[in-house]
Scaffold this motif. Sequence first.
Motif, PDB file in Angstrom:
ATOM      1  N   LEU A 289       0.848  -1.187   0.000  1.00  0.00           N
ATOM      2  CA  LEU A 289       0.000   0.000   0.000  1.00  0.00           C
ATOM      3  C   LEU A 289       0.891   1.246   0.000  1.00  0.00           C
ATOM      4  O   LEU A 289       1.874   1.306   0.732  1.00  0.00           O
ATOM      5  N   GLU A 290       0.540   2.228  -0.802  1.00  0.00           N
ATOM      6  CA  GLU A 290       1.333   3.452  -0.886  1.00  0.00           C
ATOM      7  C   GLU A 290       0.879   4.502   0.129  1.00  0.00           C
ATOM      8  O   GLU A 290       1.668   5.339   0.559  1.00  0.00           O
ATOM      9  N   GLN A 291      -0.396   4.470   0.472  1.00  0.00           N
ATOM     10  CA  GLN A 291      -0.958   5.381   1.469  1.00  0.00           C
ATOM     11  C   GLN A 291      -2.053   4.662   2.232  1.00  0.00           C
ATOM     12  O   GLN A 291      -2.665   3.714   1.722  1.00  0.00           O
ATOM     13  N   VAL A 292      -2.317   5.153   3.432  1.00  0.00           N
ATOM     14  CA  VAL A 292      -3.461   4.676   4.209  1.00  0.00           C
ATOM     15  C   VAL A 292      -4.329   5.878   4.532  1.00  0.00           C
ATOM     16  O   VAL A 292      -3.851   6.874   5.074  1.00  0.00           O
ATOM     17  N   TRP A 293      -5.595   5.771   4.133  1.00  0.00           N
ATOM     18  CA  TRP A 293      -6.571   6.800   4.468  1.00  0.00           C
ATOM     19  C   TRP A 293      -7.399   6.302   5.640  1.00  0.00           C
ATOM     20  O   TRP A 293      -8.021   5.242   5.559  1.00  0.00           O
ATOM     21  N   MET A 294      -7.379   7.051   6.720  1.00  0.00           N
ATOM     22  CA  MET A 294      -8.178   6.720   7.903  1.00  0.00           C
ATOM     23  C   MET A 294      -9.560   7.330   7.668  1.00  0.00           C
ATOM     24  O   MET A 294      -9.720   8.546   7.696  1.00  0.00           O
ATOM     25  N   VAL A 295     -10.535   6.479   7.387  1.00  0.00           N
ATOM     26  CA  VAL A 295     -11.877   6.937   7.039  1.00  0.00           C
ATOM     27  C   VAL A 295     -12.725   6.987   8.307  1.00  0.00           C
ATOM     28  O   VAL A 295     -13.053   5.951   8.885  1.00  0.00           O
ATOM     29  N   VAL A 296     -13.048   8.194   8.732  1.00  0.00           N
ATOM     30  CA  VAL A 296     -13.857   8.378   9.944  1.00  0.00           C
ATOM     31  C   VAL A 296     -15.309   8.103   9.569  1.00  0.00           C
ATOM     32  O   VAL A 296     -15.888   8.780   8.720  1.00  0.00           O
ATOM     33  N   THR A 297     -15.873   7.076  10.185  1.00  0.00           N
ATOM     34  CA  THR A 297     -17.240   6.692   9.851  1.00  0.00           C
ATOM     35  C   THR A 297     -18.232   7.388  10.771  1.00  0.00           C
ATOM     36  O   THR A 297     -18.051   7.412  11.992  1.00  0.00           O
ATOM     37  N   PRO A 298     -19.287   7.954  10.175  1.00  0.00           N
ATOM     38  CA  PRO A 298     -20.298   8.611  10.988  1.00  0.00           C
ATOM     39  C   PRO A 298     -21.081   7.617  11.833  1.00  0.00           C
ATOM     40  O   PRO A 298     -21.469   7.921  12.939  1.00  0.00           O
ATOM     41  N   HIS A 299     -21.320   6.445  11.305  1.00  0.00           N
ATOM     42  CA  HIS A 299     -22.112   5.464  12.047  1.00  0.00           C
ATOM     43  C   HIS A 299     -21.869   4.089  11.469  1.00  0.00           C
ATOM     44  O   HIS A 299     -22.136   3.847  10.299  1.00  0.00           O
ATOM     45  N   ASN A 300     -21.357   3.198  12.296  1.00  0.00           N
ATOM     46  CA  ASN A 300     -21.163   1.811  11.897  1.00  0.00           C
ATOM     47  C   ASN A 300     -22.485   1.086  12.107  1.00  0.00           C
ATOM     48  O   ASN A 300     -23.047   1.132  13.193  1.00  0.00           O
ATOM     49  N   PRO A 301     -23.007   0.401  11.070  1.00  0.00           N
ATOM     50  CA  PRO A 301     -24.291  -0.285  11.230  1.00  0.00           C
ATOM     51  C   PRO A 301     -24.300  -1.315  12.352  1.00  0.00           C
ATOM     52  O   PRO A 301     -25.358  -1.679  12.835  1.00  0.00           O
ATOM     53  N   PHE A 302     -23.131  -1.775  12.806  1.00  0.00           N
ATOM     54  CA  PHE A 302     -23.072  -2.780  13.864  1.00  0.00           C
ATOM     55  C   PHE A 302     -22.825  -2.174  15.243  1.00  0.00           C
ATOM     56  O   PHE A 302     -22.643  -2.883  16.219  1.00  0.00           O
ATOM     57  N   LYS A 303     -22.767  -0.848  15.340  1.00  0.00           N
ATOM     58  CA  LYS A 303     -22.511  -0.204  16.632  1.00  0.00           C
ATOM     59  C   LYS A 303     -23.633   0.743  16.995  1.00  0.00           C
ATOM     60  O   LYS A 303     -24.295   1.298  16.134  1.00  0.00           O
ATOM     61  N   LYS A 304     -23.835   0.956  18.278  1.00  0.00           N
ATOM     62  CA  LYS A 304     -24.822   1.925  18.736  1.00  0.00           C
ATOM     63  C   LYS A 304     -24.278   3.329  18.504  1.00  0.00           C
ATOM     64  O   LYS A 304     -23.133   3.613  18.794  1.00  0.00           O
ATOM     65  N   LYS A 305     -25.137   4.204  18.013  1.00  0.00           N
ATOM     66  CA  LYS A 305     -24.710   5.543  17.638  1.00  0.00           C
ATOM     67  C   LYS A 305     -24.591   6.481  18.839  1.00  0.00           C
ATOM     68  O   LYS A 305     -23.837   7.441  18.818  1.00  0.00           O
ATOM     69  N   ASN A 306     -25.322   6.234  19.913  1.00  0.00           N
ATOM     70  CA  ASN A 306     -25.432   7.226  20.993  1.00  0.00           C
ATOM     71  C   ASN A 306     -24.138   7.468  21.766  1.00  0.00           C
ATOM     72  O   ASN A 306     -24.064   8.416  22.528  1.00  0.00           O
ATOM     73  N   THR A 307     -23.116   6.657  21.592  1.00  0.00           N
ATOM     74  CA  THR A 307     -21.854   6.865  22.316  1.00  0.00           C
ATOM     75  C   THR A 307     -20.834   7.661  21.497  1.00  0.00           C
ATOM     76  O   THR A 307     -19.756   7.951  21.983  1.00  0.00           O
ATOM     77  N   LEU A 308     -21.177   8.014  20.260  1.00  0.00           N
ATOM     78  CA  LEU A 308     -20.210   8.683  19.388  1.00  0.00           C
ATOM     79  C   LEU A 308     -20.123  10.184  19.668  1.00  0.00           C
ATOM     80  O   LEU A 308     -21.138  10.848  19.835  1.00  0.00           O
ATOM     81  N   LEU A 309     -18.878  10.694  19.661  1.00  0.00           N
ATOM     82  CA  LEU A 309     -18.693  12.147  19.621  1.00  0.00           C
ATOM     83  C   LEU A 309     -19.136  12.632  18.248  1.00  0.00           C
ATOM     84  O   LEU A 309     -19.195  11.856  17.298  1.00  0.00           O
ATOM     85  N   ASP A 310     -19.379  13.934  18.129  1.00  0.00           N
ATOM     86  CA  ASP A 310     -19.731  14.508  16.832  1.00  0.00           C
ATOM     87  C   ASP A 310     -18.652  14.190  15.803  1.00  0.00           C
ATOM     88  O   ASP A 310     -17.471  14.108  16.127  1.00  0.00           O
ATOM     89  N   ASN A 311     -19.088  14.065  14.554  1.00  0.00           N
ATOM     90  CA  ASN A 311     -18.175  13.732  13.458  1.00  0.00           C
ATOM     91  C   ASN A 311     -16.956  14.641  13.407  1.00  0.00           C
ATOM     92  O   ASN A 311     -15.829  14.170  13.261  1.00  0.00           O
ATOM     93  N   HIS A 312     -17.170  15.951  13.513  1.00  0.00           N
ATOM     94  CA  HIS A 312     -16.046  16.880  13.339  1.00  0.00           C
ATOM     95  C   HIS A 312     -15.006  16.749  14.450  1.00  0.00           C
ATOM     96  O   HIS A 312     -13.827  16.953  14.221  1.00  0.00           O
ATOM     97  N   HIS A 313     -15.423  16.361  15.649  1.00  0.00           N
ATOM     98  CA  HIS A 313     -14.455  16.161  16.734  1.00  0.00           C
ATOM     99  C   HIS A 313     -13.615  14.907  16.485  1.00  0.00           C
ATOM    100  O   HIS A 313     -12.390  14.923  16.680  1.00  0.00           O
ATOM    101  N   ARG A 314     -14.251  13.838  16.036  1.00  0.00           N
ATOM    102  CA  ARG A 314     -13.497  12.615  15.762  1.00  0.00           C
ATOM    103  C   ARG A 314     -12.578  12.818  14.555  1.00  0.00           C
ATOM    104  O   ARG A 314     -11.446  12.353  14.556  1.00  0.00           O
ATOM    105  N   PHE A 315     -13.052  13.545  13.547  1.00  0.00           N
ATOM    106  CA  PHE A 315     -12.207  13.881  12.394  1.00  0.00           C
ATOM    107  C   PHE A 315     -10.992  14.688  12.854  1.00  0.00           C
ATOM    108  O   PHE A 315      -9.861  14.406  12.453  1.00  0.00           O
TER     109      PHE A 315
END
Length: 192
Positions: free
Chosen positions: A30-56
Amino acid sequence: MKIGLYFGTFNPIHTGHLIIANHMAEYSDLEQVWMVVTPHNPFKKKNTLLDNHHRFEMVYQATKDYDKLSVSDIEFNLPQPSYTINTLTYLFEKHPNHEFSLIMGEDNLKGFHKWKNNDIILKNHDLYVYPRISEGKTEAQLKNHPKIHRIDAPVVEISSTFIRQAIRDGKNCKPLLSEPVAHYIDIMNFYK
């Protein structure tokens, strides 16, 4: 260019994520790795996530000094919940000259048969798998699949869940976080 996509909620990103991403960038084709911040994983509960922009912002702070690592918010504007097949289709349309591969832990490979359109993903994309300490068996057809590359990366068993709980409990978990991420969590008073 061959890009490895490392998806995660990164809530928060920790040194384990960086060790794996950097190892993939340095010790695979691999020449590069892009860390893709996911807004919501279908297999995880959403209510524990910080806002997208903070995790980004935390992933940006953690990766800004690595030449081969970068952060992506590509899924922020795609329909939710995020499905990998949709993201890959969108990325291919936007970057037709790049070859996109997926980076995942052995534990995620064991559940890969549950992913939406997993057969199409595997037909069109390579999977780079790093070891995890986990129970369960990988599907037989995935054991020696030519598109699945097992990378002998360090086994890192640090979890974001553990870090969030440690912060709530008033524990010092700074060794598990890069300095800019620990600072950001501290000044924003996250996870308390």
